[in-house]
Design a protein around this motif. Structure first.
Motif, short mmCIF file in Angstrom:
data_model
loop_
_atom_site.label_atom_id
_atom_site.label_comp_id
_atom_site.label_asym_id
_atom_site.label_seq_id
_atom_site.Cartn_x
_atom_site.Cartn_y
_atom_site.Cartn_z
N LYS A 21 0.81 -0.85 0.16
CA LYS A 21 -0.17 0.17 -0.26
C LYS A 21 1.01 1.44 -0.29
O LYS A 21 1.87 1.36 0.68
CB LYS A 21 -1.29 0.04 1.46
N ILE A 77 0.81 5.71 -0.07
CA ILE A 77 -0.38 6.99 0.46
C ILE A 77 0.51 8.12 0.11
O ILE A 77 1.72 8.77 0.75
CB ILE A 77 -0.77 7.03 1.74
N LEU A 103 -1.64 -3.21 -6.63
CA LEU A 103 -0.69 -2.69 -5.51
C LEU A 103 -1.96 -1.49 -5.12
O LEU A 103 -2.15 -0.56 -5.73
CB LEU A 103 -0.25 -1.81 -5.96
N GLN A 104 -2.21 -1.10 -3.89
CA GLN A 104 -2.93 -0.07 -3.18
C GLN A 104 -1.95 1.14 -3.68
O GLN A 104 -1.27 1.56 -2.69
CB GLN A 104 -3.80 -0.52 -2.03
N VAL A 105 -2.35 2.07 -4.23
CA VAL A 105 -2.28 3.62 -4.47
C VAL A 105 -3.50 4.42 -3.95
O VAL A 105 -3.85 4.55 -4.49
CB VAL A 105 -0.79 4.09 -5.70
N TYR A 139 3.36 7.30 2.83
CA TYR A 139 3.57 5.75 3.73
C TYR A 139 3.47 5.15 3.29
O TYR A 139 2.31 5.30 2.02
CB TYR A 139 2.32 6.60 4.49
N GLU A 199 2.74 0.81 3.15
CA GLU A 199 2.42 -0.51 4.05
C GLU A 199 3.58 -1.68 2.99
O GLU A 199 3.53 -1.73 1.93
CB GLU A 199 1.55 -1.26 4.21
N ARG A 237 10.63 6.57 8.66
CA ARG A 237 10.50 6.04 10.30
C ARG A 237 9.24 5.36 10.21
O ARG A 237 8.59 5.28 9.94
CB ARG A 237 9.74 7.11 11.19
N LYS A 238 9.11 4.14 11.65
CA LYS A 238 7.82 3.19 11.54
C LYS A 238 7.08 4.27 12.46
O LYS A 238 6.85 4.52 12.85
CB LYS A 238 8.83 1.95 12.16
N ASP A 239 6.02 3.40 11.17
CA ASP A 239 5.14 3.83 12.27
C ASP A 239 4.90 3.22 13.26
O ASP A 239 5.14 2.26 13.99
CB ASP A 239 3.54 3.24 11.34
N ASP A 298 1.71 2.81 15.07
CA ASP A 298 0.85 2.08 15.14
C ASP A 298 0.99 0.26 14.56
O ASP A 298 0.73 -0.16 14.41
CB ASP A 298 -0.70 2.46 14.68
N GLN A 299 1.05 0.69 12.84
CA GLN A 299 1.03 -0.51 12.02
C GLN A 299 2.54 -0.54 12.11
O GLN A 299 3.34 -0.13 11.34
CB GLN A 299 0.55 0.41 10.70
N HIS A 344 7.15 5.60 7.45
CA HIS A 344 7.13 7.12 6.06
C HIS A 344 8.33 7.34 5.36
O HIS A 344 9.37 7.12 6.24
CB HIS A 344 6.54 8.37 7.57
N ASN A 377 12.13 8.23 18.02
CA ASN A 377 11.57 7.84 17.32
C ASN A 377 12.14 7.94 15.71
O ASN A 377 11.22 7.72 14.88
CB ASN A 377 10.00 7.07 17.65
N PHE A 399 10.44 10.74 14.81
CA PHE A 399 9.47 11.95 14.28
C PHE A 399 9.75 13.28 15.11
O PHE A 399 10.71 12.82 16.10
CB PHE A 399 7.99 11.43 14.62
N GLN A 419 -5.52 5.28 15.70
CA GLN A 419 -4.98 4.79 15.90
C GLN A 419 -3.83 6.64 13.82
O GLN A 419 -4.81 7.42 13.40
CB GLN A 419 -4.18 4.02 13.79
N ASP A 463 -8.63 1.94 -3.48
CA ASP A 463 -9.20 0.72 -3.27
C ASP A 463 -10.00 0.45 -1.86
O ASP A 463 -10.42 -0.52 -1.12
CB ASP A 463 -7.07 0.71 -2.86
#
Lengths: 347, 347
Positions: free
Chosen positions: A151, A153, A236-238, A256, A258, A308-310, A312-313, A318, B214, B216, B237, B312
């Motif tokens: 994914k 965004i 792919l989700q774009v 962003y 995934e 950087r790592k999200d 939550d997910q 990012h 982190n 951010f 989130q 999507d």
């Protein structure tokens, strides 16, 4: 062994991208036998110096392509639709920088670092992707290859030079007038032919190209569809939001993503980008190292930072991706396509 | 019946936000008995006219708050930490525009359209959220209430006035110098006290406030944490990328959201925002109607446009949210907090 040299034409030679194509051909020592500079009737007659020699810009007509082996088109979609076939029929390979043929199934859409092999399926025309698409796929392809991309965004921060010389002049004129409290006008952005125009100096315009029925702009749809085609990932989700900003040159993107894996660290993402072709990692927050468009201007690389790592997910990251929209986003990629054609012995 | 009038103080009265707090108090006819303007020692002595009367700006000290009933703080976090308690101890209600107390469990963090009722739990200090957070929650709260919000991914396009007068002057000076090819310097942005500074004119700086471990920035962390606190949604989130741009006033945000429901249309999203307090819908792509920061400057509303359903994700939507960062993002929200305190009979 003498290297083969090519008869080259640039259509749209007086435009912002056309100028950079000539500069890039010189800089990269592209094997040129002869160079023909073509334009609309309006700009014909202009003299441009190529390696010290004056070249008179000629009006582009079907006959202009007689004897031409490589033709770079960068004069708008309608010119490409009108003349590309004439060039191909005369034996030229067309490398087209407009959106005219990008989604045509018979036309490869190529970023050499990503899908050079697609050039082998060409039928005379090769499409150069949209500027904002190119820099994004250069950075995302190595991550897709290593970890599987699910994914994307993206929100863009796009420079005015993507809309040509007129847009640059409009920004500079408006900025100068606003700074001295003089009245200003808007007549170029967001889109030359549109009903309404908005000032771009000290502003942000959330419209690039015209609106589609689904509420997305054509620029956003281009990013979505071209990314899938170039990466061979129709699944792919774009999603994209494209915004024009008071920046002369250099597109930036807040992206962003995934991935397939949940266990990745920022260091693992970085290690892939560190060795990726065309990518320059510029990412050291503790020393305030990250790319900006002003820094990227005039450079060939696609710069990536702010990785950087999200929070939550677990499979979310990012990135901040910046590149010169006239170079890797247009002229450089076009010339690299021609170079790749030579390398693959397709011309 | 005579309406009660209040002894009011503004701390940071000579700053970009402090000035707008005074203007907003006048514009909204806030019931002022007396007005005291406070600042650092450096700006003390300056004369500011309030409704035709000259007021001499005084240096803020603990004793300054004797007799004050409402004190607006907007002079940086360290000043708030140093003096807010002194003001509360002297009986004042402190409405603090800095990040000093925002995440304190004993301090309500309030956007009146969203969580006015939280004011009832105050202990003398009420925190005004970060500018980029305020406009986002004004637009997202009605969607959360109607459809259940799951996820938010925001990329910001922030104006320099959020960093004060110095940043506005730096942008104008750099722009003017760049337009005439004169040398330029950077000494304010991205963060006054940081080691490195980057030019903001014709550029984009992907750093607002300092970096956290982190990766951010603190601005991004503020948006994430404050959104959860204001909306009472610790489970939400939220991810943010915050970028400073060459815009004087008006923050814009490209916001992707996922809702609980898969069956919603753009029209259903619009119908909620159409009646939402503080929101003005500006969304008609076919007529090129969408918000821009230049249009939003000087206006009270949070403008929302470019609403579209993700191609999507059936529960995904994209929005473009714009507001004046000095008004709803700061001064106006602070004054609305004071008005809400009166309305709820808390002062």
């Amino acid at each position: 062994m003498t290297m083969k040299q090519y008869n080259v034409a640039i259509v749209g030679a007086t435009g912002a991208v056309g100028e950079q194509i000539m500069n890039t051909l010189i800089k990269r020592k592209f094997p040129i036998a002869t160079l023909k500079l073509l334009s609309s009737a309006r700009s014909a007659g202009k003299i441009i110096y190529f390696q010290g020699q004056p070249i008179k810009v000629e009006e582009a007509r079907p006959e202009s392509f007689e004897g031409i082996e490589v033709a770079f088109f960068s004069a708008g979609g309608s010119v490409s639709k009108q003349l590309a076939e004439a060039a191909v029929n005369r034996g030229a390979i067309v490398i087209d920088n407009t959106s005219a043929f990008r989604m045509d199934h018979h036309v490869p859409l190529v970023v050499p670092e990503v899908n050079k092999e697609d050039l082998k399926n060409h039928n005379g025309i090769i499409a150069n992707p949209n500027c904002s698409t190119i820099q994004m796929v250069v950075a995302l392809k190595p991550l897709d290859q290593a970890f599987g991309l699910r994914k994307v965004i993206v929100s863009t921060y796009q420079a005015v030079s993507g809309a040509g010389h007129e847009a640059i002049e409009e920004l500079q004129e408006q900025a100068s007038r606003m700074l001295s409290n003089r009245p200003y006008e808007a007549s170029v952005l967001p889109v030359k032919g549109e009903k309404k125009h908005f000032p771009i100096a000290f502003n942000a315009i959330p419209q690039i190209d015209v609106f589609q029925d689904n509420g997305f702009t054509f620029e956003e749809i281009k990013m979505i569809n071209e990314t899938k085609k170039i990466m061979h990932r129709t699944d792919l989700q774009v999603a994209a939001t494209c915004v024009r900003l008071p920046i002369i040159t250099g597109h930036s993107e807040s992206v962003y993503i995934e991935l397939d894996r949940n266990d990745l660290s920022v260091e693992e993402i970085k290690s892939q980008l560190l060795v990726a072709s065309g990518v320059e990692l510029k990412d050291d927050p503790s020393n305030q190292v990250y790319p900006t468009p002003l820094d990227a201007e005039g450079k060939d690389a696609t710069f990536v930072g702010r990785i950087r790592k999200d929070l939550d997910q677990p499979n979310g990251f990012h990135l901040w991706i910046v590149s010169d929209n006239l170079l890797k986003g247009a002229a450089l990629n076009s010339v690299q396509i021609a170079e790749s054609m030579i390398e693959l012995e397709l011309i």
